[in-house]
Design a protein around this motif. Structure first.
Motif, short mmCIF file in Angstrom:
data_model
loop_
_atom_site.label_atom_id
_atom_site.label_comp_id
_atom_site.label_asym_id
_atom_site.label_seq_id
_atom_site.Cartn_x
_atom_site.Cartn_y
_atom_site.Cartn_z
N ARG A 478 0.84 -1.20 0.00
CA ARG A 478 0.00 0.00 0.00
C ARG A 478 0.88 1.25 0.00
NH1 ARG A 478 -4.68 1.31 4.55
NH2 ARG A 478 -5.12 3.45 3.88
N PRO A 479 0.63 2.20 -0.89
CA PRO A 479 1.50 3.39 -0.97
C PRO A 479 1.25 4.34 0.20
CG PRO A 479 -0.31 3.59 -2.52
CD PRO A 479 -0.41 2.20 -1.95
N ALA A 480 2.27 5.10 0.58
CA ALA A 480 2.18 6.05 1.70
C ALA A 480 1.09 7.09 1.45
CB ALA A 480 3.53 6.72 1.91
N SER A 481 0.90 7.48 0.20
CA SER A 481 -0.06 8.53 -0.13
C SER A 481 -1.50 8.14 0.16
CB SER A 481 0.08 8.91 -1.62
OG SER A 481 -0.14 7.76 -2.42
N SER A 482 -1.74 6.83 0.35
CA SER A 482 -3.12 6.38 0.59
C SER A 482 -3.50 6.50 2.07
CB SER A 482 -3.28 4.93 0.14
OG SER A 482 -2.52 4.06 0.96
N TYR A 483 -2.56 6.78 2.95
CA TYR A 483 -2.86 6.87 4.39
C TYR A 483 -3.29 8.29 4.75
CZ TYR A 483 -0.94 2.18 4.93
OH TYR A 483 -0.73 0.84 4.84
N LYS A 484 -4.50 8.67 4.32
CA LYS A 484 -5.00 10.03 4.53
C LYS A 484 -5.42 10.28 5.98
CE LYS A 484 -4.76 10.84 0.04
NZ LYS A 484 -3.68 11.68 -0.51
N ASP A 485 -5.75 9.19 6.70
CA ASP A 485 -6.26 9.37 8.05
C ASP A 485 -5.15 9.53 9.08
OD1 ASP A 485 -5.48 6.82 7.39
OD2 ASP A 485 -6.78 5.86 8.87
N ILE A 486 -3.93 9.38 8.68
CA ILE A 486 -2.82 9.59 9.63
C ILE A 486 -2.31 11.01 9.49
CG2 ILE A 486 -0.52 8.83 10.33
CD1 ILE A 486 -1.14 6.09 9.23
N LYS A 487 -2.42 11.78 10.58
CA LYS A 487 -2.04 13.19 10.56
C LYS A 487 -0.80 13.41 11.43
CE LYS A 487 -5.84 14.04 8.28
NZ LYS A 487 -5.80 14.33 6.82
N PRO A 488 -0.08 14.50 11.20
CA PRO A 488 1.03 14.84 12.11
C PRO A 488 0.53 15.06 13.53
CG PRO A 488 1.15 16.13 10.09
CD PRO A 488 -0.18 15.43 10.08
N VAL A 489 1.29 14.63 14.51
CA VAL A 489 0.86 14.79 15.90
C VAL A 489 0.97 16.26 16.30
CG1 VAL A 489 1.55 12.47 16.56
CG2 VAL A 489 3.19 14.34 16.75
N ASP A 490 0.10 16.65 17.28
CA ASP A 490 0.15 18.03 17.78
C ASP A 490 1.47 18.29 18.50
OD1 ASP A 490 -2.34 18.46 16.76
OD2 ASP A 490 -3.36 17.92 18.63
N ARG A 491 1.94 19.48 18.35
CA ARG A 491 3.18 19.86 19.03
C ARG A 491 2.93 19.94 20.54
NH1 ARG A 491 5.91 25.84 19.11
NH2 ARG A 491 7.62 25.32 20.53
N PRO A 492 3.78 19.31 21.35
CA PRO A 492 3.61 19.47 22.82
C PRO A 492 3.98 20.88 23.24
CG PRO A 492 5.63 18.28 22.33
CD PRO A 492 4.92 18.43 21.02
N SER A 493 3.51 21.29 24.42
CA SER A 493 3.84 22.63 24.92
C SER A 493 5.31 22.72 25.27
CB SER A 493 3.00 22.93 26.18
OG SER A 493 1.64 22.85 25.86
N PRO A 494 5.87 23.92 25.16
CA PRO A 494 7.28 24.08 25.54
C PRO A 494 7.49 23.69 27.00
CG PRO A 494 6.48 26.00 24.37
CD PRO A 494 5.28 25.17 24.66
N ILE A 495 8.62 23.14 27.29
CA ILE A 495 8.95 22.72 28.66
C ILE A 495 9.09 23.96 29.55
CG2 ILE A 495 10.68 21.56 30.11
CD1 ILE A 495 11.39 19.89 27.64
#
Length: 497
Positions: A478-495
């Motif tokens: 399965r090609p990477a381009s077909s994984y539309k439901d996987i999104k970049p994770v939210d950035r955590p808050s600065p320490i």
């Protein structure tokens, strides 16, 4: 007085004699030198002319040869060096032969044969269960043995096989001439569907000169109808119409094509058992599989699982065509039949063997292009083949696991028919690819990256089949381009400091 007067007169006479002798001696030496130089120049010119003649006509036409001269010994009268190499294909590497203690039939008088591949790799027995190859399948050896080793192997003596099998194990022009001397096409069609045991009676022996050379011109020629049609179909897939190999191929291409008449994937089409190459979609293993799926072909039903599967043959040409040597125009003959010097003439080594057979062989084949040593070349090839062995074992293990799981699931009666059919399809694909790679003679060398990648694909198919048996929906490749439901994770808050 007279003495004093005579002395001056006598001296010139005494000097003249030595000077005359000296001039004569010098003239003689010059004459000899000139004669030697002339003789040397004459010899040199004659030698150059002789070598030019030798290079232009590197054989002595002793015997008359035409399109009915099937005996290679007659050709050998004109081409003794090539014939010498051709006969040397009977030689075997030390330790390669085993005593023939269990001949298939009384007519089998071979003193030796080769090691059993089935004993070395029992998983071949498993994937071919229900098919004649699972009974006896041995290591290959030189062309001189090709007919006898086929005629007396148990899969031929104990099973009914079509005459089509003879296409690559005997000198076909002699067989066709024996069946119908007036119509080679008719003879070939009859040969394919006749029983093997009957066709074998028409064979004069193994591959001969006339199988690869035009007797009138000695140019390379294609004599197998299956290759003529197969390469025409493959060229059509590339957009080249009406390709005629004997008309359109270059001499360098022919140095591969004559070998590809037999060292290929093929099947016997329909009731006519017509030898056919599955090349209409291209030359990869995926192209072949897509062809077989489209026409609904299978060689046999697997005895343990019930899957309809395909037995791969020996796709050296197709695998080579995916590799770096093919891309750079290096032919089969460049590596397996390297040129040797015989005076001013170049002689192609007709012993036809692995470039790794000896250091001399590596020097005459690999090192004509590679700036390396024989030892370095051996190590490079060995490393490629070791990597391929590892990928092959991983894939083979996965295929065997799938076969075991299908057998177990059917015995338990727990698998849905829909899931079983999916598992069958995965078995068909996985074992065909493994078989395809194992049956190719270079052990991954002809196209290293391609060979490892298709074995990885086979592993994926086999593991997917195991999941399918358990009702798990699986995706393969399965090609990477077909994984539309996987999104970049939210950035955590600065320490926070």
């Amino acid at each position: 007085m007279s003495t004093e007067n005579n002395v001056p007169d006598a001296q010139p006479a005494a000097t003249a004699v030595p000077q005359e002798k000296s001039r004569t001696w010098i003239a003689g030496v010059l004459l000899v030198v000139v004669a030697l130089i002339a003789a040397g120049i004459t010899w040199l010119l004659m030698d150059i002319a002789g070598h030019k003649q030798e290079a232009a006509h590197p054989w002595s036409p002793v015997a008359q040869i035409d399109d009915t001269t099937f005996d290679p010994a007659v050709w050998g009268q004109n081409w003794p060096k090539q014939y010498e190499g051709f006969k040397a294909t009977a030689e075997m590497e030390p330790g390669a032969a085993v005593e023939n203690t269990d001949p298939s039939v009384p007519e089998d008088t071979r003193k030796t044969k080769t090691h059993s591949k089935l004993a070395v790799e029992p998983r071949l027995v498993s994937i071919w269960k229900g098919y004649a190859f699972s009974v006896e399948y041995n290591e290959p050896r030189g062309h001189e043995w090709m007919f006898e080793d086929q005629k007396f192997v148990k899969r031929m003596t104990d099973f009914k096989q079509p005459g089509a099998c003879l296409n690559c194990h005997a000198s076909v022009p002699a067989v066709l001439n024996s069946i119908n001397p007036n119509d080679p096409k008719d003879a070939w069609a009859k040969m394919n569907k006749m029983p093997y045991a009957e066709v074998a009676q028409h064979a004069k022996g193994p591959l001969a000169c006339i199988d690869c050379h035009d007797p009138k011109t000695m140019k390379l020629t294609i004599t197998r109808p299956a290759f003529i049609e197969g390469i025409k179909a493959e060229k059509a897939a590339e957009g080249i119409k009406d390709y005629d190999v004997n008309r359109d191929a270059t001499n360098q291409e022919m140095r591969t094509f004559v070998c590809a008449q037999c060292h290929v994937e093929y099947y016997f089409k329909g009731e006519e058992k017509t030898l056919t190459f599955p090349w209409t979609k291209g030359l990869t293993v995926q192209d072949a599989m897509a062809y077989y799926d489209e026409v609904g072909f299978s060689d046999f039903t697997h005895k343990d699982t019930g899957a309809k599967v395909i037995k791969a043959q020996h796709p050296d040409f197709e695998t080579w065509s995916q590799g770096i040597h093919a891309k750079n125009g290096v032919s089969c003959a460049d590596c397996h039949m390297p040129y040797k010097r015989d005076g001013a003439a170049k002689v192609s080594d007709h012993q036809v063997r692995s470039p790794m057979a000896s250091e001399a062989q590596i020097n005459s084949s690999c090192l004509t292009c590679h700036h390396s040593t024989a030892t370095e070349m051996k190590d490079r090839v060995s490393n490629i083949q070791k990597r391929w062995e590892g990928a092959k074992d991983t894939a083979f293990t996965a295929v065997q696991n799938l076969i075991d799981d299908i057998v177990a699931a059917k015995k338990a009666g727990t698998v849905k028919d829909e899931d079983l059919q999916k598992a069958y399809d995965f078995q068909r694909k996985a074992q065909f690819i493994v078989d395809y790679s194992v049956s190719e003679n270079s052990r991954g060398f002809h196209a290293p990256q391609y060979s490892v990648s298709i074995l990885n694909e086979a592993t994926d198919y086999a593991r997917s089949g195991q999941l399918a048996l358990r009702g798990v929906k699986v995706d393969t490749a399965r090609p990477a381009s077909s994984y539309k439901d996987i999104k970049p994770v939210d950035r955590p808050s600065p320490i926070k400091k």
